[in-house]
Every structure is written in C-alpha cells, then in structure tokens.
Write an enzyme that holds these catalytic residues in place. Sequence first.
Site, PDB file in Angstrom:
ATOM      1  N   HIS A 188       0.841  -1.192   0.000  1.00 53.60           N
ATOM      2  CA  HIS A 188       0.000   0.000   0.000  1.00 53.60           C
ATOM      3  C   HIS A 188       0.881   1.249   0.000  1.00 53.60           C
ATOM      4  O   HIS A 188       2.106   1.168   0.097  1.00 53.60           O
ATOM      5  CB  HIS A 188      -0.922  -0.030   1.214  1.00 53.60           C
ATOM      6  N   GLU A 212       1.280   3.616   2.252  1.00 51.28           N
ATOM      7  CA  GLU A 212       1.987   3.992   3.479  1.00 51.28           C
ATOM      8  C   GLU A 212       3.350   3.310   3.629  1.00 51.28           C
ATOM      9  O   GLU A 212       4.350   3.994   3.873  1.00 51.28           O
ATOM     10  CB  GLU A 212       1.100   3.714   4.715  1.00 51.28           C
ATOM     11  N   CYS A 237      -5.456   1.245   6.195  1.00 51.76           N
ATOM     12  CA  CYS A 237      -6.268   0.042   6.377  1.00 51.76           C
ATOM     13  C   CYS A 237      -6.031  -0.590   7.740  1.00 51.76           C
ATOM     14  O   CYS A 237      -5.000  -0.386   8.379  1.00 51.76           O
ATOM     15  CB  CYS A 237      -6.036  -0.948   5.248  1.00 51.76           C
ATOM     16  N   ALA A 267     -23.950   9.414 -29.045  1.00 50.68           N
ATOM     17  CA  ALA A 267     -23.750  10.530 -29.959  1.00 50.68           C
ATOM     18  C   ALA A 267     -25.096  10.840 -30.584  1.00 50.68           C
ATOM     19  O   ALA A 267     -25.810   9.935 -31.032  1.00 50.68           O
ATOM     20  CB  ALA A 267     -22.743  10.155 -31.032  1.00 50.68           C
ATOM     21  N   ARG A 316     -12.874   3.525 -23.486  1.00 48.49           N
ATOM     22  CA  ARG A 316     -13.054   2.071 -23.384  1.00 48.49           C
ATOM     23  C   ARG A 316     -11.898   1.441 -22.610  1.00 48.49           C
ATOM     24  O   ARG A 316     -12.081   0.516 -21.827  1.00 48.49           O
ATOM     25  CB  ARG A 316     -13.116   1.450 -24.782  1.00 48.49           C
ATOM     26  N   ARG A 330      -9.094   0.087 -30.310  1.00 52.02           N
ATOM     27  CA  ARG A 330      -8.260   0.045 -31.522  1.00 52.02           C
ATOM     28  C   ARG A 330      -7.534   1.357 -31.765  1.00 52.02           C
ATOM     29  O   ARG A 330      -6.422   1.382 -32.255  1.00 52.02           O
ATOM     30  CB  ARG A 330      -9.133  -0.231 -32.760  1.00 52.02           C
ATOM     31  N   GLY A 352     -28.055   0.642 -27.528  1.00 47.72           N
ATOM     32  CA  GLY A 352     -28.697   1.756 -28.173  1.00 47.72           C
ATOM     33  C   GLY A 352     -29.605   2.546 -27.250  1.00 47.72           C
ATOM     34  O   GLY A 352     -29.540   2.424 -26.023  1.00 47.72           O
ATOM     35  N   LEU A 355     -29.988   2.613 -23.105  1.00 50.23           N
ATOM     36  CA  LEU A 355     -29.602   3.821 -22.372  1.00 50.23           C
ATOM     37  C   LEU A 355     -30.781   4.343 -21.557  1.00 50.23           C
ATOM     38  O   LEU A 355     -30.645   4.704 -20.388  1.00 50.23           O
ATOM     39  CB  LEU A 355     -29.122   4.897 -23.354  1.00 50.23           C
ATOM     40  N   SER A 402     -33.271   2.707 -20.389  1.00 49.45           N
ATOM     41  CA  SER A 402     -33.631   1.888 -19.225  1.00 49.45           C
ATOM     42  C   SER A 402     -32.681   2.154 -18.048  1.00 49.45           C
ATOM     43  O   SER A 402     -33.110   2.129 -16.895  1.00 49.45           O
ATOM     44  CB  SER A 402     -33.725   0.403 -19.572  1.00 49.45           C
TER      45      SER A 402
HETATM   46  C1  AOF Z   1      -4.355   1.618   2.506  1.00 50.50           C
HETATM   47  N1  AOF Z   1      -3.391   2.083   1.678  1.00 50.50           N
HETATM   48  O1  AOF Z   1      -2.517   2.306  -0.342  1.00 50.50           O
HETATM   49  C2  AOF Z   1      -4.556   1.180  -0.189  1.00 50.50           C
HETATM   50  C3  AOF Z   1      -5.592   0.738   0.693  1.00 50.50           C
HETATM   51  O2  AOF Z   1      -5.997  -6.707  -0.669  1.00 50.50           O
HETATM   52  P1  AOF Z   1      -5.218  -5.612  -0.037  1.00 50.50           P
HETATM   53  O3  AOF Z   1      -4.483  -6.050   1.181  1.00 50.50           O
HETATM   54  O4  AOF Z   1      -4.316  -4.892  -0.998  1.00 50.50           O
HETATM   55  O5  AOF Z   1      -6.275  -4.549   0.526  1.00 50.50           O
HETATM   56  C4  AOF Z   1      -7.091  -3.860  -0.358  1.00 50.50           C
HETATM   57  C5  AOF Z   1      -7.976  -2.893   0.393  1.00 50.50           C
HETATM   58  O6  AOF Z   1      -7.171  -2.001   1.162  1.00 50.50           O
HETATM   59  C6  AOF Z   1      -8.798  -2.004  -0.529  1.00 50.50           C
HETATM   60  O7  AOF Z   1     -10.049  -2.568  -0.836  1.00 50.50           O
HETATM   61  C7  AOF Z   1      -8.965  -0.744   0.318  1.00 50.50           C
HETATM   62  O8  AOF Z   1      -9.988  -0.899   1.274  1.00 50.50           O
HETATM   63  C8  AOF Z   1      -7.616  -0.664   1.030  1.00 50.50           C
HETATM   64  N2  AOF Z   1      -6.674   0.095   0.198  1.00 50.50           N
HETATM   65  N3  AOF Z   1      -5.461   1.000   2.015  1.00 50.50           N
HETATM   66  O9  AOF Z   1      -4.218   1.745   3.724  1.00 50.50           O
HETATM   67  C9  AOF Z   1      -3.447   1.893   0.358  1.00 50.50           C
HETATM   68  N4  AOF Z   1      -4.600   0.927  -1.518  1.00 50.50           N
HETATM   69 ZN    ZN Z   2      -3.076  -0.476   3.823  1.00 49.75          ZN
END
Ligand code: AOF
Ligand code: ZN
Length: 341
Positions: free
Chosen positions: A51, A53, A78, A157, A187, A210, A286, A290, A292
């Site tokens: 991550h 941090e 996290c 469009a 896309r 493409r 189409g 859209l 719906s």
């Molecule tokens: C953070 N710092 O840079 C990100 C976070 O499967 P993992 O362990 O990589 O966890 C994914 C989850 O962690 C993601 O769904 C989101 O809740 C969190 N992402 N958290 O502290 C990060 N990318």
């Molecule tokens: Zn994390």
Amino acid sequence: MTKDELYMWRAIELAELGRGHVSPNPMVGCVIVHHDIIIGEGYHQLYGGPHAEPNAINSVEDQNVLSEATVFVSLEPCAHWGKTPPCANLLVEKKVRRVVIGAVDSNPLVGGKGIQILKDAGIEVVTGILENKVRDQNKRFFTFIEKKRPYVILKWAQTQDGYVARENFDSKWISNSYSRQLVHKWRSEEDAILVGTSTASYDNPQLNVREWEGRNPVRIVLDRNLTLEKGLYLFDQSQPTICFNQVKSEKSENLEFVQLSRGFGVEEVLEDLYQRKIQSLIVEGGAQVLKSFIEKELWDEARVFTGQVQFGTGISAPLIKGKLISESEIMGDKLVVWENH
Ligand code: AOF
Ligand code: ZN
C-alpha cells in the site's frame, strides 16, 4: 489552500500514478512531512502489492524523525490483514506524530477502524482533507463498494436535431473521428462495455480498443432470446465477452452465455457484474438500453456528443437530467458530461 490541503494535493497526485494498475483497489498516495519538508513519498503502485503507506515510510532516509513527522494519506490507512499487513499498525509502530486523511475507506473491512487504531495509540488524526477530490479520483471504487454495483457511464452521440440513429438504423457515424478516438481511450479506462440487441445486430460493433493504447474491456451484450447472429464480431472470442439472455448458461473460452433467471432488467445485469467484481461499465447504446439505465436511475455519468449532422427523423436520443460537469468542443462536435445527483 491550507498546508494540510497542499500536502494532501501532493498525495492525490501520487495516487494518480497508480491509475490503471491498482483496480479493483483504490488509488492511494502518501506524503510524509517533517518540519515543513517532504521527507518521504509513496503510492499504491500495483494491485496485490504494498500500500501507499509502507512505500512512503520506506522512502524516508532518517527513520528516527518519523516520531515528529506528519503522514498525509489520501485514504484512511487500512486496518485489515489483506494482501499486506494493516497500514494503521505500521504507522503506530513507527510512532508518527500526526496523520492527515483524505477520505474514510468505505471498505467494510476498514470503515473507520483504521482511524480508531491510530487514535487509540494517541496519534493526532485529522480527516476529510480534500475528501471530495479523493472520492472523485476513486469514484469507481467508492460506487462499487457503497452501491454494490459498477460505476455506470452512459455514452451516446446524437445529431443536431436529437436523433441517435435513423429509423432503419442506417448511418451509424454521427460524431467525428476525433470524438471516436476519445471513445476508444474511454473504453480502455473501464472494466466493461455494454450494448443492447439492436446495436449489436445493426452496428456489428467490435467494442475493443483500436484507436488508443490500452486493455480491452469485457464486452457485455444483452440478447434476451438469443436471436443475434453468431457471426457478429461480439461472438468472435477475441476478448472476454458475456452474453446475458434468458435461454441458457454456457461457457467457452472468452465467451460466456449467462441466463438471468430472476428478471432481465438493468438491476439483474448490474447485480451479476457486481458479483464478478466489475467496477465500472460504459454503456454504448442503443437508445432503448440507455433509456432503461436512466429510468432506473442506475447511472453515474453521461457523456453526450452532438455531431454536426441532422437526420430530420429517426430514433430519439435519451433525455437526461443531471448536474452539468463540463462542456467542450472536439473539432466541431460538442461533448457534454453530466453527473447523476
Ligand atoms: C491503505 N493504503 O494504499 C490502499 C488501501 O488486498 P489488499 O491487502 O491490498 O487490501 C485492499 C484494500 O485495502 C482495498 O479494498 C482498500 O480498502 C484498502 N486500500 N489501504 O491503507 C493503500 N490501496
Ligand atoms: Zn493499507
């Protein structure tokens, strides 16, 4: 702009470098500041990888000053053991002085628990700095997690006089080649792309990338009674394709027929895509399909081109009400972007 916002801005900028590489995870950036000097930076670079941090912490040369440093992170650190250990614990271990957070992580595994870990350890925590920017940057992630469906982008469009096709579905080009190239870029940015039966049969679209570099989205076609000819590009197995229908379920390489038994509406389609962890969907028509999505209020963004031609008569473009996000001009075509509010 306050100092906190300034450093958060930098964290968001770093997060952006992960775009296209971290989905279905959010893009996250982290900046570490000591006495008003940035001493470390990092971002979530790759799905499954470290991550933001730990990347930022590891970039700090003198680890001893971390106890006097402020950590700016665009998403709440996290609290769960996922593919990596919890980032909140790492920040506690490093005894950082202050943590400034952009947006709370709506992932139920985190959702405030990361903040609580930090606070329980006596770390000063500030939240909600440039929150809207962070949420906008990760709009696909937040929509997917909070609404339990992909982020839906409608695209069409229309002619000057408001038609998307002639009565006989003839003449498919309304926008110019520059606009169409932009659509190929779009896309490449989404997980999946969807069309209805009429568009599949009359336009025989390839729905691949493409005219731009990038990965192809998963193709989705709605064919309730399986009346579409199997010679269409959509069934050529050149890229993963799902055909939703009410007749059969069958799977071969790159082509899956999925029988929707509970109903054949937009809700059932989005529910299935959610289960497949498809975070974003671009709907290319189409008109009926859209409409719906619009009727059910199951859309997030609409990108509408108005070309320079007039048809006089034909199939009417959908009407949409939303918040105007932008208006621009592409070599004579007009592009208007709406957001659902
Ligand atoms: C953070 N710092 O840079 C990100 C976070 O499967 P993992 O362990 O990589 O966890 C994914 C989850 O962690 C993601 O769904 C989101 O809740 C969190 N992402 N958290 O502290 C990060 N990318
Ligand atoms: Zn994390």
